[in-house]
Scaffold this motif. Structure first.
Motif, PDB file in Angstrom:
ATOM      1  N   PRO A 139       0.625   2.862  15.195  1.00 45.84           N
ATOM      2  CA  PRO A 139       0.131   1.891  16.180  1.00 45.84           C
ATOM      3  C   PRO A 139      -1.066   2.462  16.941  1.00 45.84           C
ATOM      4  O   PRO A 139      -1.067   3.622  17.336  1.00 45.84           O
ATOM      5  CB  PRO A 139       1.339   1.695  17.112  1.00 45.84           C
ATOM      6  N   GLY A 140      -2.050   1.649  17.153  1.00 49.05           N
ATOM      7  CA  GLY A 140      -3.281   2.100  17.775  1.00 49.05           C
ATOM      8  C   GLY A 140      -4.344   2.397  16.740  1.00 49.05           C
ATOM      9  O   GLY A 140      -5.514   2.041  16.917  1.00 49.05           O
ATOM     10  N   ALA A 141      -3.936   3.050  15.664  1.00 46.68           N
ATOM     11  CA  ALA A 141      -4.867   3.318  14.562  1.00 46.68           C
ATOM     12  C   ALA A 141      -4.911   2.153  13.577  1.00 46.68           C
ATOM     13  O   ALA A 141      -5.915   1.952  12.890  1.00 46.68           O
ATOM     14  CB  ALA A 141      -4.471   4.595  13.829  1.00 46.68           C
ATOM     15  N   ALA A 142      -3.846   1.370  13.513  1.00 49.54           N
ATOM     16  CA  ALA A 142      -3.701   0.351  12.466  1.00 49.54           C
ATOM     17  C   ALA A 142      -4.831  -0.671  12.479  1.00 49.54           C
ATOM     18  O   ALA A 142      -5.270  -1.132  11.426  1.00 49.54           O
ATOM     19  CB  ALA A 142      -2.355  -0.361  12.620  1.00 49.54           C
ATOM     20  N   CYS A 143      -5.317  -1.041  13.658  1.00 46.93           N
ATOM     21  CA  CYS A 143      -6.280  -2.138  13.766  1.00 46.93           C
ATOM     22  C   CYS A 143      -7.620  -1.674  14.328  1.00 46.93           C
ATOM     23  O   CYS A 143      -8.411  -2.476  14.798  1.00 46.93           O
ATOM     24  CB  CYS A 143      -5.684  -3.227  14.658  1.00 46.93           C
ATOM     25  N   ALA A 144      -7.894  -0.373  14.290  1.00 44.36           N
ATOM     26  CA  ALA A 144      -9.089   0.158  14.956  1.00 44.36           C
ATOM     27  C   ALA A 144     -10.338   0.097  14.090  1.00 44.36           C
ATOM     28  O   ALA A 144     -11.414  -0.251  14.566  1.00 44.36           O
ATOM     29  CB  ALA A 144      -8.828   1.601  15.398  1.00 44.36           C
ATOM     30  N   LEU A 145     -10.227   0.449  12.828  1.00 45.36           N
ATOM     31  CA  LEU A 145     -11.387   0.526  11.935  1.00 45.36           C
ATOM     32  C   LEU A 145     -11.319  -0.627  10.936  1.00 45.36           C
ATOM     33  O   LEU A 145     -10.559  -0.568   9.972  1.00 45.36           O
ATOM     34  CB  LEU A 145     -11.408   1.874  11.219  1.00 45.36           C
ATOM     35  N   ASP A 146     -12.114  -1.686  11.176  1.00 46.13           N
ATOM     36  CA  ASP A 146     -12.071  -2.908  10.375  1.00 46.13           C
ATOM     37  C   ASP A 146     -10.638  -3.408  10.278  1.00 46.13           C
ATOM     38  O   ASP A 146      -9.963  -3.255   9.257  1.00 46.13           O
ATOM     39  CB  ASP A 146     -12.658  -2.677   8.982  1.00 46.13           C
ATOM     40  N   CYS A 147     -10.190  -4.051  11.317  1.00 43.88           N
ATOM     41  CA  CYS A 147      -8.769  -4.393  11.461  1.00 43.88           C
ATOM     42  C   CYS A 147      -8.117  -4.989  10.213  1.00 43.88           C
ATOM     43  O   CYS A 147      -7.003  -4.615   9.885  1.00 43.88           O
ATOM     44  CB  CYS A 147      -8.576  -5.317  12.653  1.00 43.88           C
ATOM     45  N   PRO A 148      -8.755  -5.906   9.483  1.00 44.73           N
ATOM     46  CA  PRO A 148      -8.088  -6.437   8.289  1.00 44.73           C
ATOM     47  C   PRO A 148      -7.681  -5.373   7.281  1.00 44.73           C
ATOM     48  O   PRO A 148      -6.819  -5.627   6.437  1.00 44.73           O
ATOM     49  CB  PRO A 148      -9.134  -7.388   7.701  1.00 44.73           C
ATOM     50  N   SER A 149      -8.272  -4.186   7.362  1.00 42.64           N
ATOM     51  CA  SER A 149      -7.933  -3.137   6.402  1.00 42.64           C
ATOM     52  C   SER A 149      -6.497  -2.650   6.537  1.00 42.64           C
ATOM     53  O   SER A 149      -5.993  -1.980   5.629  1.00 42.64           O
ATOM     54  CB  SER A 149      -8.891  -1.942   6.558  1.00 42.64           C
ATOM     55  N   TRP A 150      -5.825  -2.996   7.639  1.00 45.14           N
ATOM     56  CA  TRP A 150      -4.433  -2.550   7.771  1.00 45.14           C
ATOM     57  C   TRP A 150      -3.576  -3.065   6.614  1.00 45.14           C
ATOM     58  O   TRP A 150      -2.632  -2.394   6.179  1.00 45.14           O
ATOM     59  CB  TRP A 150      -3.835  -3.029   9.102  1.00 45.14           C
ATOM     60  N   SER A 151      -3.911  -4.240   6.120  1.00 44.92           N
ATOM     61  CA  SER A 151      -3.099  -4.812   5.044  1.00 44.92           C
ATOM     62  C   SER A 151      -3.251  -4.041   3.747  1.00 44.92           C
ATOM     63  O   SER A 151      -2.343  -4.027   2.911  1.00 44.92           O
ATOM     64  CB  SER A 151      -3.468  -6.278   4.838  1.00 44.92           C
ATOM     65  N   VAL A 152      -4.397  -3.404   3.532  1.00 45.26           N
ATOM     66  CA  VAL A 152      -4.561  -2.555   2.354  1.00 45.26           C
ATOM     67  C   VAL A 152      -3.628  -1.364   2.459  1.00 45.26           C
ATOM     68  O   VAL A 152      -3.000  -0.945   1.475  1.00 45.26           O
ATOM     69  CB  VAL A 152      -6.020  -2.100   2.201  1.00 45.26           C
ATOM     70  N   SER A 153      -3.523  -0.807   3.654  1.00 45.22           N
ATOM     71  CA  SER A 153      -2.588   0.294   3.876  1.00 45.22           C
ATOM     72  C   SER A 153      -1.160  -0.130   3.533  1.00 45.22           C
ATOM     73  O   SER A 153      -0.402   0.612   2.900  1.00 45.22           O
ATOM     74  CB  SER A 153      -2.672   0.747   5.343  1.00 45.22           C
ATOM     75  N   VAL A 154      -0.803  -1.336   3.941  1.00 45.00           N
ATOM     76  CA  VAL A 154       0.532  -1.865   3.622  1.00 45.00           C
ATOM     77  C   VAL A 154       0.691  -2.064   2.123  1.00 45.00           C
ATOM     78  O   VAL A 154       1.726  -1.729   1.530  1.00 45.00           O
ATOM     79  CB  VAL A 154       0.769  -3.183   4.386  1.00 45.00           C
ATOM     80  N   GLU A 155      -0.335  -2.606   1.475  1.00 47.09           N
ATOM     81  CA  GLU A 155      -0.271  -2.837   0.038  1.00 47.09           C
ATOM     82  C   GLU A 155      -0.114  -1.529  -0.735  1.00 47.09           C
ATOM     83  O   GLU A 155       0.592  -1.486  -1.751  1.00 47.09           O
ATOM     84  CB  GLU A 155      -1.520  -3.571  -0.438  1.00 47.09           C
ATOM     85  N   LEU A 156      -0.770  -0.480  -0.305  1.00 47.70           N
ATOM     86  CA  LEU A 156      -0.628   0.810  -0.991  1.00 47.70           C
ATOM     87  C   LEU A 156       0.819   1.280  -0.956  1.00 47.70           C
ATOM     88  O   LEU A 156       1.316   1.883  -1.917  1.00 47.70           O
ATOM     89  CB  LEU A 156      -1.552   1.845  -0.353  1.00 47.70           C
ATOM     90  N   PHE A 157       1.503   0.998   0.139  1.00 45.85           N
ATOM     91  CA  PHE A 157       2.935   1.307   0.227  1.00 45.85           C
ATOM     92  C   PHE A 157       3.715   0.464  -0.772  1.00 45.85           C
ATOM     93  O   PHE A 157       4.607   0.967  -1.467  1.00 45.85           O
ATOM     94  CB  PHE A 157       3.408   1.050   1.655  1.00 45.85           C
ATOM     95  N   PHE A 158       3.371  -0.813  -0.870  1.00 45.33           N
ATOM     96  CA  PHE A 158       4.031  -1.672  -1.851  1.00 45.33           C
ATOM     97  C   PHE A 158       3.810  -1.155  -3.272  1.00 45.33           C
ATOM     98  O   PHE A 158       4.737  -1.131  -4.091  1.00 45.33           O
ATOM     99  CB  PHE A 158       3.492  -3.102  -1.755  1.00 45.33           C
ATOM    100  N   TYR A 159       2.587  -0.755  -3.569  1.00 43.22           N
ATOM    101  CA  TYR A 159       2.284  -0.257  -4.912  1.00 43.22           C
ATOM    102  C   TYR A 159       3.111   0.974  -5.236  1.00 43.22           C
ATOM    103  O   TYR A 159       3.552   1.160  -6.381  1.00 43.22           O
ATOM    104  CB  TYR A 159       0.806   0.091  -5.039  1.00 43.22           C
ATOM    105  N   ALA A 160       3.299   1.841  -4.255  1.00 41.94           N
ATOM    106  CA  ALA A 160       4.083   3.054  -4.483  1.00 41.94           C
ATOM    107  C   ALA A 160       5.535   2.726  -4.836  1.00 41.94           C
ATOM    108  O   ALA A 160       6.160   3.420  -5.638  1.00 41.94           O
ATOM    109  CB  ALA A 160       4.023   3.951  -3.249  1.00 41.94           C
ATOM    110  N   LEU A 161       6.053   1.642  -4.249  1.00 43.56           N
ATOM    111  CA  LEU A 161       7.452   1.268  -4.489  1.00 43.56           C
ATOM    112  C   LEU A 161       7.637   0.358  -5.695  1.00 43.56           C
ATOM    113  O   LEU A 161       8.751   0.241  -6.221  1.00 43.56           O
ATOM    114  CB  LEU A 161       8.015   0.560  -3.249  1.00 43.56           C
ATOM    115  N   PHE A 162       6.569  -0.301  -6.117  1.00 43.94           N
ATOM    116  CA  PHE A 162       6.687  -1.329  -7.145  1.00 43.94           C
ATOM    117  C   PHE A 162       7.371  -0.858  -8.428  1.00 43.94           C
ATOM    118  O   PHE A 162       8.245  -1.577  -8.948  1.00 43.94           O
ATOM    119  CB  PHE A 162       5.304  -1.899  -7.457  1.00 43.94           C
TER     120      PHE A 162
END
Length: 407
Positions: A139-162
């Protein structure tokens, strides 16, 4: 030279072009949500646009659906298959993602400099965490640098579990569905209760008015990958449901419309955590099922499909585009666009489309091909992307928050 022609990473699949077009609809909804908050007073924003952040839920559902559809016949227990899958994801996501972070840096530096502790330090950490795809966890870092990019971070987690999730869902969909629903109720309901207790009267969507505490708690709820995982698993389950029973497309579209109308009407009294973190799947899920079946009409028109293909770049670049328009307005026009919100929103939208087109044609596609050829030269079987599934689908997108700077 075109390089070697290696084998495919998975069996060929039938294209689902309507889902590509729907990606543009969701990306445009997110853009409208952010620009409405940036350029217009709250009272002037239509109710459906207030739920524009729900485009993120669409992308998480679509991610699960398309990955299951594409890799259903691939044995991901095999190490080589997992390597091919990971290269396909890197080639698809990272080039535009990393460039969007670079383009957002000037405003990121400015926002960090204007912030106060403890947000300042957490925001600054995004400079390291975001390129690694880890910022959604903080939190705090999630939306700081191009806020929409947080979802890519989430997707990378999904890819790891897929690779582990897919066989579980295909093997026991009923049990996984019950566990997923239970987890969503406990995690999202608990998060909503916690926010209501620690930030009474503060909006989860726009928590800035409550101070640093509510902002950090809201980001922990909205962006944490674990809290968003049920949406991705729901997409996997949606694919299983689609294979077992085909519902008439008209009935699915009608269900989506009824659910959307009901959600918009009930939004003022529904818990924000539920709306933000997956409840809108009630409308998106039947729309995805319908899109998977549509083979004619406007959604499969080449122009609409192409808009879907550039939607990933549009999603990631629309906040820097807004920041650039806003900065030029202050520098060159003395802030006059504040009195002409439609002009400001139109300029930002036009710039977003121009940049997304340039990024798609000049970077996204060429870089994807180069990465795949490079992987082939290393001796890896060709990590084909999921283009054959949606003609250029994307499992990323999304954004949340109330303004273009915060969401």
């Amino acid at each position: 030279m075109s390089g070697p022609r290696p084998p495919q990473a998975h069996p060929p699949v039938t294209p689902l072009p309507a889902l590509t077009a729907l990606r543009f609809v969701a990306a445009a909804l997110v853009l409208a949500f952010h620009y409405a908050g940036a350029f217009f007073a709250d009272a002037a924003v239509p109710a459906p646009i207030r739920l524009g952040y729900s485009g993120v839920t669409f992308f998480f559902l679509l991610s699960g659906f398309i990955l299951a559809y594409t890799y259903r016949a691939v044995d991901l227990r095999d190490r080589a298959a997992r390597v091919r899958f990971r290269w396909a994801r890197v080639a698809r996501v990272m080039p535009v993602y990393l460039l969007a972070l670079v383009l957002a840096l000037p405003w990121f530096v400015s926002w960090v400099a204007k912030s106060a502790p403890p947000l300042q330090g957490l925001m600054a950490a995004s400079a390291v965490l975001a390129p690694l795809g880890l910022h959604a966890w903080v939190p705090g870092a999630a939306c700081a640098l191009d806020c929409p990019s947080w979802s890519v971070s989430v997707e990378l987690f999904f890819y790891a579990l897929f690779p582990a999730l897919l066989p579980l869902v295909l093997g026991a969909p009923g049990r996984i569905a019950r566990l997923t629903l239970g987890a969503w109720i406990v995690l999202t309901g608990g998060a909503g209760l916690a926010f209501a207790h620690y930030a009474p009267g503060v909006s989860l969507i726009g928590p800035e008015a409550g101070g640093p505490g509510p902002v950090l708690l809201a980001q922990a709820i909205k962006y944490n990958p674990l809290l968003r995982l049920p949406e991705f698993v729901a997409g996997l389950l949606l694919y299983v449901a689609w294979t077992r029973r085909r519902i008439p497309t008209a009935a699915l579209l009608g269900s989506a419309a009824v659910a959307a109308f009901g959600l918009v009407a009930a939004a003022p009294i529904l818990p924000e955590a539920l709306l933000h973190n997956g409840l809108t799947a009630l409308a998106w899920a039947p729309l995805i099922l319908a899109g998977a079946q549509i083979r004619s009409g406007p959604l499969v028109a080449p122009a609409f499909v192409f808009l879907g293909r550039i939607s990933f770049a549009l999603y990631l670049i629309h906040v820097p585009a807004y920041a650039l328009v806003n900065s030029l307005d202050r520098i060159a026009l003395g802030g006059r666009l504040a009195a002409a919100p439609w002009l400001g929103a139109g300029l930002a939208t036009a710039l977003s489309f121009a940049l997304s087109l340039a990024l798609h044609l000049g970077l996204e596609e060429p870089a994807r091909r180069r990465i795949l050829r490079w992987a082939a030269r290393r001796g890896e079987p060709h990590p084909v992307s999921e283009r054959s599934a949606t003609i250029r689908q994307d499992e990323t997108l999304p954004a949340s928050g109330r303004s273009a700077a915060s969401g």
